[in-house]
Design an enzyme around this catalytic site. Structure first.
Site, PDB file in Angstrom:
ATOM      1  N   LYS A  74      19.505  90.058  14.107  1.00  0.00           N
ATOM      2  CA  LYS A  74      18.552  90.437  13.054  1.00  0.00           C
ATOM      3  C   LYS A  74      17.245  90.969  13.651  1.00  0.00           C
ATOM      4  CE  LYS A  74      20.313  87.141   9.637  1.00  0.00           C
ATOM      5  NZ  LYS A  74      19.977  86.000   8.761  1.00  0.00           N
TER       6      LYS A  74
ATOM      7  N   ASP B 290      50.580  82.831  17.887  1.00  0.00           N
ATOM      8  CA  ASP B 290      49.991  82.036  16.808  1.00  0.00           C
ATOM      9  C   ASP B 290      50.268  80.562  17.097  1.00  0.00           C
ATOM     10  OD1 ASP B 290      49.217  80.707  14.573  1.00  0.00           O
ATOM     11  OD2 ASP B 290      50.444  81.856  13.162  1.00  0.00           O
TER      12      ASP B 290
ATOM     13  N   ARG C 112      18.068  71.854  15.445  1.00  0.00           N
ATOM     14  CA  ARG C 112      19.346  71.828  16.164  1.00  0.00           C
ATOM     15  C   ARG C 112      19.041  71.885  17.665  1.00  0.00           C
ATOM     16  NH1 ARG C 112      20.605  71.219  11.660  1.00  0.00           N
ATOM     17  NH2 ARG C 112      22.253  72.164  10.418  1.00  0.00           N
TER      18      ARG C 112
ATOM     19  N   CYS D 283      29.969  68.383  14.488  1.00  0.00           N
ATOM     20  CA  CYS D 283      30.215  68.337  13.037  1.00  0.00           C
ATOM     21  C   CYS D 283      31.010  67.092  12.634  1.00  0.00           C
ATOM     22  CB  CYS D 283      30.930  69.595  12.567  1.00  0.00           C
ATOM     23  SG  CYS D 283      29.850  71.027  12.544  1.00  0.00           S
TER      24      CYS D 283
ATOM     25  N   TYR E 267      35.745  71.517   8.239  1.00  0.00           N
ATOM     26  CA  TYR E 267      35.741  71.685   9.706  1.00  0.00           C
ATOM     27  C   TYR E 267      35.536  70.357  10.454  1.00  0.00           C
ATOM     28  CZ  TYR E 267      34.067  73.441  14.261  1.00  0.00           C
ATOM     29  OH  TYR E 267      33.886  73.677  15.601  1.00  0.00           O
TER      30      TYR E 267
HETATM   31  P1  NAD Z   1      35.799  81.389  18.895  1.00  0.00           P
HETATM   32  O1  NAD Z   1      36.046  81.613  17.448  1.00  0.00           O
HETATM   33  O2  NAD Z   1      35.031  82.400  19.651  1.00  0.00           O
HETATM   34  O3  NAD Z   1      37.178  81.134  19.657  1.00  0.00           O
HETATM   35  C1  NAD Z   1      38.273  80.470  19.068  1.00  0.00           C
HETATM   36  C2  NAD Z   1      39.495  81.340  19.313  1.00  0.00           C
HETATM   37  O4  NAD Z   1      40.648  80.672  18.777  1.00  0.00           O
HETATM   38  C3  NAD Z   1      39.416  82.701  18.608  1.00  0.00           C
HETATM   39  O5  NAD Z   1      39.484  83.753  19.529  1.00  0.00           O
HETATM   40  C4  NAD Z   1      40.608  82.679  17.673  1.00  0.00           C
HETATM   41  O6  NAD Z   1      41.236  83.947  17.524  1.00  0.00           O
HETATM   42  C5  NAD Z   1      41.524  81.670  18.332  1.00  0.00           C
HETATM   43  N1  NAD Z   1      42.498  81.140  17.378  1.00  0.00           N
HETATM   44  C6  NAD Z   1      42.296  80.768  16.092  1.00  0.00           C
HETATM   45  N2  NAD Z   1      43.460  80.435  15.518  1.00  0.00           N
HETATM   46  C7  NAD Z   1      44.424  80.594  16.462  1.00  0.00           C
HETATM   47  C8  NAD Z   1      45.827  80.425  16.448  1.00  0.00           C
HETATM   48  N3  NAD Z   1      46.484  80.030  15.354  1.00  0.00           N
HETATM   49  N4  NAD Z   1      46.514  80.699  17.577  1.00  0.00           N
HETATM   50  C9  NAD Z   1      45.881  81.124  18.698  1.00  0.00           C
HETATM   51  N5  NAD Z   1      44.542  81.316  18.761  1.00  0.00           N
HETATM   52  C10 NAD Z   1      43.819  81.046  17.654  1.00  0.00           C
HETATM   53  O7  NAD Z   1      35.086  79.948  18.984  1.00  0.00           O
HETATM   54  P2  NAD Z   1      34.407  79.246  20.234  1.00  0.00           P
HETATM   55  O8  NAD Z   1      32.959  79.209  19.964  1.00  0.00           O
HETATM   56  O9  NAD Z   1      34.896  79.831  21.501  1.00  0.00           O
HETATM   57  O10 NAD Z   1      34.971  77.764  20.068  1.00  0.00           O
HETATM   58  C11 NAD Z   1      35.986  77.232  20.901  1.00  0.00           C
HETATM   59  C12 NAD Z   1      36.236  75.783  20.499  1.00  0.00           C
HETATM   60  O11 NAD Z   1      35.031  75.024  20.611  1.00  0.00           O
HETATM   61  C13 NAD Z   1      36.719  75.632  19.054  1.00  0.00           C
HETATM   62  O12 NAD Z   1      37.654  74.587  18.987  1.00  0.00           O
HETATM   63  C14 NAD Z   1      35.464  75.226  18.324  1.00  0.00           C
HETATM   64  O13 NAD Z   1      35.736  74.508  17.152  1.00  0.00           O
HETATM   65  C15 NAD Z   1      34.759  74.375  19.375  1.00  0.00           C
HETATM   66  N6  NAD Z   1      33.304  74.297  19.151  1.00  0.00           N
HETATM   67  C16 NAD Z   1      32.521  75.381  19.371  1.00  0.00           C
HETATM   68  C17 NAD Z   1      31.149  75.283  19.141  1.00  0.00           C
HETATM   69  C18 NAD Z   1      30.236  76.474  19.359  1.00  0.00           C
HETATM   70  O14 NAD Z   1      29.033  76.332  19.154  1.00  0.00           O
HETATM   71  N7  NAD Z   1      30.729  77.620  19.769  1.00  0.00           N
HETATM   72  C19 NAD Z   1      30.599  74.089  18.694  1.00  0.00           C
HETATM   73  C20 NAD Z   1      31.444  73.014  18.469  1.00  0.00           C
HETATM   74  C21 NAD Z   1      32.798  73.102  18.731  1.00  0.00           C
END
Ligand code: NAD
Length: 334
Positions: A201, A55, A223, A121, A150
């Protein structure tokens, strides 16, 4: 340095999992992959990586993760599509603990390079009221009016990165991702984003024979969507560049949600009746990535065509859907 220890956080998630896969492909031998989820819930698990369930809200977990690492890719966050972030603002803001403690741990152990994944965002909502958005420039984050919850957390964490760099001389790079999509990501359960949700969907409609689709909003919001391979490529280019300010990492191929549905219908070879849910979470009216800066610095921008990426995404979600569907069917028969 292929023998250096590289830490990927959020490695059980979509982008983190893809990063670990890519580092392995390139021949990196020592990868530490960390996520809070149990291993059997990770999208991709590689036995030759040092997989840790931790964590990262906790400082001691961040220290355990960062010790000995030469590079850190910090993707761990509480994250999801509009349906998730509009209804989980406190949880999204709590991700500030992850990045703060990761930065502190990286500083303590002298990590050479640190990457932070920010988001579109962070941009001022008043600059996204027109569906014909010409593209958000990096300067459009200020004056600040980020996505509630966020987006504010991302903007704050960007600043934290900046001050660790300025005050402590840390090597930190930050990219603002615009919607990323592709295989091995969330496609159901409430955290999925538009491309995956629409694929699911359409597949549901095909399989059930009920030829209609519920679309959040009136379908005119716009988008841009970046395919995962471009994202992973861009992250590494930015990590190894001299770009000191947060920079857009996104596609500039802007489409409306209706156009995205057109693409998926075309891939699935089906036409559906569209039902617009105007009460569902919708987000800003128009968002696109202005890529002037990334082209200037890197001579590169994400350019995998949406149609091409969606074909691969649809195929992967179709397989996942059928697997889950067949398991449910056989459980009913038993
Ligand atoms: P995701 O939810 O698939 O992956 C994020 C991972 O972080 C998850 O597996 C989750 O379990 C883990 N996590 C959350 N809290 C945690 C903790 N306390 N300790 C350890 N692990 C933890 O999301 P993603 O799409 O892979 O996004 C990755 C990053 O990119 C994030 O920071 C997200 O905000 C950023 N982001 C993603 C997008 C997108 O379109 N996917 C867009 C903008 C920014």
């Amino acid at each position: 340095m292929k023998n250096d220890l590289v830490l990927v956080t959020g490695a059980g998630g979509f982008i983190g999992g893809a990063m670990v896969a890519d580092l392995r492909r390139q021949g990196y031998k020592r990868i530490r992959a960390v996520d809070i989820k149990p291993l059997d819930e990770w999208y991709q698990v590689f036995d030759d990586a040092d997989n840790l369930v931790l964590d990262l809200n906790l400082k001691e977990s961040c220290e355990r993760a960062a010790e000995g690492a030469a590079e850190v890719y910090n993707f761990a966050a509480n994250m999801g599509g509009m349906g998730f972030i509009e209804n989980n603002k406190a949880l999204c803001m709590l991700s500030v603990l992850i990045n703060t403690h990761m930065l502190q741990a990286a500083q303590k152990y002298g990590v050479g390079k640190f990457f932070y994944s920010s988001s579109a965002c962070v941009y001022n909502g008043e600059k996204q009221t027109d569906a014909a958005n010409p593209g958000l420039k990096e300067e459009d984050a200020y004056p600040a009016l980020a996505e509630d919850g966020y987006g504010w957390e991302k903007l704050f964490s960007e600043r934290m990165c900046r001050h660790f760099s300025e005050d402590y001389g840390m090597y930190v790079r930050v990219a603002r991702f615009h919607n990323v999509y592709g295989p091995h990501g969330t496609w159901d359960g409430g955290r999925e984003k538009a491309p995956a949700a629409i694929c699911r969907k359409v597949i549901e409609a095909k399989v059930s024979g009920k030829h209609e689709i519920v679309i959040w909003g009136d379908g005119t919001r716009t988008r841009s969507f970046m395919y995962i391979d471009d994202c992973i490529d861009g992250v590494q280019k930015i990590m190894n560049s001299g770009i000191l300010e947060p920079i857009n990492l996104g596609s500039s191929e802007m489409v409306s949600i209706n156009q995205l549905v057109d693409i998926v219908e075309d891939i699935a070879k089906i036409k559906l009746k569209r039902i617009y849910d105007l009460d569902a979470p919708k987000g800003v009216m128009g968002r696109n990535s202005d890529n002037t800066l990334i082209k200037k610095y890197l001579g590169w921008e994400p350019d995998i065509p949406l149609r091409q990426g969606m074909e691969k995404t649809y195929a992967w979600i179709y397989d996942q859907y059928m697997l889950a569907h067949n398991q449910t069917q056989s459980a009913v028969v038993r």
